[in-house]
Structure formats: structure tokens, C-alpha cells
Design an enzyme around this catalytic site. Structure first.
Site, short mmCIF file in Angstrom:
data_model
loop_
_atom_site.label_atom_id
_atom_site.label_comp_id
_atom_site.label_asym_id
_atom_site.label_seq_id
_atom_site.Cartn_x
_atom_site.Cartn_y
_atom_site.Cartn_z
N ASP A 133 -8.87 11.34 1.93
CA ASP A 133 -8.34 10.87 3.22
C ASP A 133 -7.51 11.92 3.92
O ASP A 133 -6.39 11.66 4.39
CB ASP A 133 -7.53 9.58 3.02
CG ASP A 133 -8.35 8.47 2.41
OD1 ASP A 133 -9.58 8.54 2.47
OD2 ASP A 133 -7.77 7.52 1.85
N ASN A 271 -9.28 0.05 -8.16
CA ASN A 271 -8.18 0.14 -7.19
C ASN A 271 -8.16 -1.21 -6.48
O ASN A 271 -8.87 -1.41 -5.50
CB ASN A 271 -8.43 1.28 -6.21
CG ASN A 271 -7.34 1.39 -5.16
OD1 ASN A 271 -6.17 1.24 -5.45
ND2 ASN A 271 -7.74 1.63 -3.92
#
Length: 694
Positions: A133, A271
Site C-alpha cells: 500500500d 488478517n
């Protein structure tokens, strides 16, 4: 613990333990130290072995990665690492320097080593560098030193790995961490090929699958990325992550990953949801999947039918998880769940000593008694908050019932053959809604308040949404009181959803086209374009379809012709630039045609129209849209453009003819506001003329 095979394209052999566990890698409020310790206990109990510390909102993990931890923070991390060791969980500390690191600056690399050295002093022996990211652009200084972004990342990662003494567990997260990010594809990605060739073989690579949130992960896709990375990846699985949508929660089982993957992966880390306690199902079912026989011998199959994988059943894993979770809900050994015990010798607190417990009399309401939560309640809860790409069976059934009841609402009032079916299905839908309400009530009274508080916003929202749908169905069936109608002109704030975000989404043309339930009507994207000769057949089809139906029980073919019928039927061509068609994703759904001079069309059907009418309204227009186009705005835009073209031709006015039985088009022209009824001598009894000046 041995190192993996060298970079030869071969996956590691079975000598290293399969990494399995949880990554705290979401955006949002990090979990508390108490929750993480509870997680380690669960992992040990369920056979998982790894925890990756990577909360995006720990500033010293990501934004201020250069800063060392304070004494107080260091003490917390030291205690956390110690707790993980006590429960045989490998604590992997991750740092994300990619936002602003200058890879070619030795001081930056030294700062990174110094940060990890500090954490190593806390007792940590496993590490991870994350470059997810971030913008894939190098600063000018890095461009002078490295040939590519991948080379810059690999250079620093290798240096840090060697500085730490080649730890047994060292994870690298690439910027292109899923197939969707690879250009032009996984096999030809220069970024991934550089990682595969130059990253030291002892470093493992994190991978999310085909997408950031992957619906399915196939054996073929893993074999493909393994061949490029020259090592089996560790899956960072976002299937239960909800940080991208604060209105969603995922309580379905770990699924759509065949167990044949286990022998082809270095590991799997989930996650999950930002909220800690609702992750019970996600982590429990992952543990069940990890325990599946590695030599199941299953083919690489689409996982829509869970029976295709005999080693693991998502539904059975879900039931096991919910059964264990129910005991957590019913546990009162939680802070705030019960009153503190009285100290020895302490006088019990007593009030109203002169009165006994209240007992309701005959005919009075009984005292409220909270019913205990059940396994069926939790199954329903999971169905309502299932997985990113699918709803649970009960949720799908509710949506299908509501869709059918809405589309067949005309059968609710009239006594037709479908009346009994409509009422029966409405009763079934109401029963399902009632089950949601009861589930909400029992959840709200569950002893374990910590779990409830993580769930409360979600279950309140779903209860409200179900309540609106329930009231709507009652209204369709004629049972709703006016005050109970969910959609009126001045609703209470709980009668509409979404706030400003919802307002923005509803204004966008593609709102709703990614709904998991595809059948209910949703906002369509319509295209208005000029008519061309190839459209003639489709225009005729729409005209015939509308002509054969009719309203009021009389087919249009048995009624007097309209002047515009010749235009719609293709016997007359529309005037230049005075013909438009309306399309959706399936094809033509409507048209608007005009003649700037309507006299030839009137003569064709021998309709006598006075010169005064043609003087004021010389042009003729016809608009027709299929009934399935429930949104009137595309037709309004279409006729607006058409009237503009007619005006440009020099016409003073335009008229249309309508049958009185065509309530739909009469309502359309009336609501336009510009068309008014006009008197035309010689009109057949059932035909109305409406006109507007230009």
C-alpha cells in the site's frame, strides 16, 4: 530449523513448520494487549503457531517507523513477546518503512536496523518488512542507485535480513502482493521476477492471492506465483478483513481454499475483522482447515461445492466454531458481566426490606425473562454477516423472498391463483424477520458483554434494515398502518440508511451493481443515443410488445390507431435528428421518435386534423419505454433532448396522442409539466391529445 531450498524454483520441502496464525494488519484501532494475550491462548489451544504484529495504526510500525519505542512501550512489547512464547506462538514483528524511506541512503538503512535491533532486545526472533500500500515510485536519489523499485526493496531487505543473523522466520511483503497488481501478469511481472531472482532464499514472501480480498485461491494460481518467486508464498488472507467497509462484518467460515494448497504453501495468516471478539469463527475455522490431511489428494477444483474437498468442510468447520463460540457468549467470567462477589464479613446490600419480590397479578404482563442464546441464533448471525462474496443461506433466502413478494405484489390484494402463495411467502418472510429480532434480543442479553459490544453496531443495523423490509411487506399485503410505512415523504432518521456516504453512492450511476444479491431491481445505467436504421427491428419489437398488452383489459390492436403508430411501426421514418433510443445492458428498452411535420402521418390513417392545430403544434412526438424501466428519469431526458431538436428545426409546438387506457404514459406526460390536454375535433372517443409550445 533448516532453511528453505535455494532459489531454484522449487518450493520448500516439508522440513520447516507450516506457518499458521493471525496477522494484525488492518487499518483501524489496534487490539489491546489483553486481547492479544487472549489470542495467543486461543492459537495454542487450536494448534496455530504464529502472530504477525503489523497494526497500521501503530505509528511506530508505519508512519514514524524510525522512532524507537519509549520505555513504557518497550515494556508492553516485551511482555507481549513473552506471552507469545509462553503459548508457543512465534511473535513476528513487522515494520513498514515504505511510505518515505530513501533506499539508497545508508542512514535510512541504519535507522531500520536500529529499530529492529531494539525489538530484538525485547526477545523477538522473527521479523518482517512490509512494502504494501505505497506508491511504486522512486525518488531521484534512488533512481540513480537502483534500476527498479523491486531492486531497491530487495537490496534493503537482504541487508536487514543478514544484519539480524538470517532469522528462521523473516517475511517480505511486496508492493505487488496480489495477481491483480502485477503488470502485465504474474508470470511476466518484472517486479515479481526481480524479487524471485534477487531476494535471499531464506526470506519468505507474503501474497494475498488473485486479488487483495481473494474470493478463491486455486492450486494453479499458487503454483504460478511459486514459479516466479522461486519459493512457496505465505498467504496473507484478507477473506475476513473488514477495514475497507465499516458497515460489514464477516462471521462465515474459512473457505474457497482447497486443502491441497497446504502442501504447496509456506503458510497462511488470516488478517481478520478489526473487531477482536467477532474473529472467533475466522480463526477457529482456519485452524480446522490447517489440521486437514495434507495428503488429501484432492483435485484443484472450484470450491462452490464443499463436498469436492473431502478433507475439509466449511459448514462443519463453521458449526464447530459456533458451538465453541456459544460457550464464550454464555460465560459470565468477564469484566462487567456480573456483580463483584461480596467480601467476607461485608453486609449484603438490601433495599426495600419491607417488600417481597413483585409477582404480576392475573391479566397483567408477565415479568420479562431473558431467553438464553442458542446455537441457531449464532448460525443465523453468521448467515447475516457471512463473507465478502456471498451471504449465508438464510440471508439469501430472505432476499429472494423479498424480491418475489415485491415483484408479485399485485397478487397480494386481488383474489388470484397466486394470492395464497403470496400470503404464504409473506408469512415465511415475516417469520424469518421475527427470528432476527429474537436473535438480537438474546444476543443483547448474553452474559459476555465484551463480545456483544464488538457486535452491537452491526446487529442494530441489521435489525433496523430487516424491520424496514418487514414493514414494507406488511404494507404490500394491506396490513401496514400508515404510520408504519417505511417510505414516506417525512421519515424518521432511522427510516433511511447511509448518511452522507449513502447519499453519494445513490447519486452515482453504477450504485448497486456489485450487490451480492443480483436479482432485486437496482439502479441501472442507461444510454441515450441517436436512432439508426439498424434499430428499426428493435423499435418495432417494443411497439408490438406494448401494443399486444394494453391496459384496462383491451388489447391495443383492437383500439383505434394513433397517428404515431405508423412512426413506431416503421411505416414512416422519423425526421432527421429527431429520433432517440434508450438502452440498458441488455439492449433497447425504449425510444422517442418525432416528425417535424405531422400532416403526412395524419393523412395516412385518414385522421382529419384542423389547420389551427397544425399551425400551433405542427410536430408529432411518441415515446415508449418498457415497463421494466421503473426509473422515469431516462425517458424524461430522452424527450427533453428530442424537444430541443424539434425546436431547432423551427417548429412552434409539438403534440402527442394517447389512449385513455394507457395510464402509464398519461401519467408520464402529465408529470412532465409542459404538456397540456388540447381539444382536437374528430378524435376517436378513447384518444386524448396533449401538446406543448416550443
Amino acid at each position: 530449523m533448516s532453511k528453505p531450498a535455494s532459489a531454484t524454483g522449487q518450493a520448500p520441502t516439508g522440513t520447516r513448520r507450516f506457518i499458521s496464525g493471525v496477522v494484525e494488519g488492518f487499518y483501524g484501532r489496534p487490539w489491546t494487549m489483553e486481547q492479544r494475550t487472549e489470542l495467543f491462548q486461543r492459537e495454542q489451544k487450536w494448534g496455530l503457531n504464529t502472530y504477525l504484529y503489523a497494526p497500521k495504526d501503530d505509528y511506530k510500525h508505519r508512519m514514524y517507523w524510525r522512532d524507537l519505542y519509549s520505555d513504557q512501550e518497550a515494556e508492553q512489547l516485551r511482555a507481549l513477546i513473552s506471552a507469545a512464547k509462553q503459548h508457543n506462538v512465534d511473535f513476528v514483528y513487522a515494520v513498514s518503512p515504505g511510505l518515505d524511506i530513501t533506499f539508497s541512503n545508508p542512514r535510512e538503512v541504519s535507522a531500520l536496523k536500529r529499530k529492529l535491533d531494539q525489538v530484538r532486545q525485547f526477545g523477538c526472533r522473527s521479523f518482517s518488512l512490509l512494502f504494501d500500500d505505497i506508491e511504486p515510485e522512486m525518488c531521484p536519489a534512488d533512481q540513480q542507485t537502483f534500476s527498479s523499485f523491486a531492486e531497491a526493496q530487495v537490496s534493503v531487505t537482504n541487508a536487514v535480513y543478514q544484519h539480524l543473523g538470517d532469522p528462521d522466520t523473516f517475511l517480505f511483503c511486496p508492493t505487488d502482493y496480489c495477481a491483480a497488481f502485477c503488470t502485465p501478469n504474474v508470470l511476466q511481472s518484472s517486479y515479481l521476477n526481480t524479487v524471485g531472482e534477487k531476494l535471499l532464499p531464506g526470506i519468505d514472501v507474503l501474497w494475498t492471492g488473485p486479488k487483495v480480498v481473494s474470493h478463491k485461491i486455486s492450486v494453479a494460481s499458487i503454483e504460478e506465483v511459486t514459479s516466479v518467486l522461486k519459493r512457496a508464498p505465505v498467504i496473507w488472507d484478507n477473506i475476513h478483513a473488514n477495514d475497507y467497509d465499516p458497515q460489514r462484518l464477516f462471521l462465515g467460515p474459512f473457505k474457497d481454499r482447497p486443502t491441497e494448497l497446504i502442501s504447496r504453501l509456506r503458510g497462511v495468516l488470516t488478517n481478520p475483522n478489526c473487531e477482536f471478539y467477532p474473529n472467533f469463527v475466522a480463526i477457529h475455522s482456519l485452524a480446522t482447515w490447517c489440521r486437514a490431511p495434507a495428503d488429501g489428494g484432492q483435485k484443484d477444483v472450484e470450491m462452490g461445492d464443499e463436498e469436492q474437498d473431502s478433507s475439509y468442510s466449511p459448514q462443519k468447520a463453521l458449526t464447530l466454531a459456533l458451538t465453541d463460540w456459544l460457550q464464550e457468549f454464555l460465560s459470565t467470567d468477564q469484566p462487567g458481566a456480573r456483580l463483584p462477589k461480596e467480601s467476607p464479613g461485608e453486609e449484603p446490600m438490601q433495599t426495600d426490606l419491607g417488600e417481597s419480590s413483585y409477582v404480576p397479578g392475573a391479566g397483567e404482563n408477565p415479568l420479562y425473562t431473558a431467553e438464553p442464546l442458542t446455537l441457531e441464533d449464532l448460525k443465523l448471525l453468521s448467515d447475516l454477516f457471512y463473507l465478502p462474496y456471498e451471504h449465508g443461506p438464510t440471508a439469501r433466502s430472505m432476499l429472494q423472498q423479498l424480491d418475489w413478494l415485491k415483484n408479485n405484489r399485485g397478487d397480494a390484494a386481488a383474489e388470484t391463483d397466486k394470492t395464497a402463495e403470496w400470503r404464504s411467502r409473506a408469512k415465511q418472510f415475516d417469520d424469518m424477520c421475527e427470528a432476527v429480532v429474537k436473535m438480537f434480543n438474546r444476543l443483547s442479553n448474553a452474559p459476555n458483554r465484551r463480545i456483544l459490544y464488538d457486535l452491537y453496531n452491526y446487529i442494530c443495523d441489521i435489525k433496523s434494515g430487516v424491520g424496514l423490509a418487514r414493514a414494507y411487506v406488511k404494507t404490500l399485503g394491506g396490513q401496514g398502518r400508515p404510520s408504519a410505512q417505511p417510505m414516506n415523504q417525512d421519515p424518521e432518521p432511522w427510516g433511511f440508511r447511509g448518511g452522507l456516504s449513502g447519499e453519494f453512492q445513490r447519486m452515482l450511476p453504477c450504485h448497486g451493481n456489485r450487490d451480492l444479491f443480483r436479482h432485486p431491481p437496482m439502479t441501472e445505467v442507461y444510454c441515450i443515443r441517436l436512432y439508426c436504421p439498424e434499430d428499426k427491428t428493435e423499435v418495432q419489437r417494443i411497439f408490438r410488445e406494448m401494443k399486444s398488452g394494453g391496459e384496462g383489459g383491451v388489447p391495443l390492436m383492437m383500439q383505434p390507431p394513433l397517428i404515431c403508430d405508423s412512426l413506431s411501426a416503421g411505416d414512416l421514418s422519423p425526421s432527421p435528428q429527431c429520433a432517440l433510443v434508450l438502452e440498458d445492458e441488455t439492449g433497447l428498452v425504449g425510444y422517442a421518435l418525432a416528425l417535424t411535420d405531422a400532416k403526412p402521418a395524419a393523412a395516412k390513417i385518414q385522421r382529419a386534423v384542423s389547420d389551427a392545430v397544425f399551425r400551433d403544434f405542427p410536430s408529432l412526438v411518441t415515446v415508449q419505454v418498457l415497463p421494466r424501466v421503473t426509473d422515469p428519469s431516462p425517458a424524461r431526458r430522452m424527450i427533453g433532448r428530442l424537444l430541443s431538436s424539434i425546436r431547432s428545426s423551427g417548429s412552434r409546438g409539438v403534440f402527442c396522442e394517447l389512449r385513455q387506457s394507457d395510464k402509464r404514459m398519461l401519467d408520464f406526460y402529465t408529470k412532465l409539466g409542459s404538456f397540456r390536454p388540447v381539444q382536437v375535433a374528430g378524435l376517436p372517443q378513447d384518444i386524448i391529445a396533449m401538446a406543448t409550445s416550443l
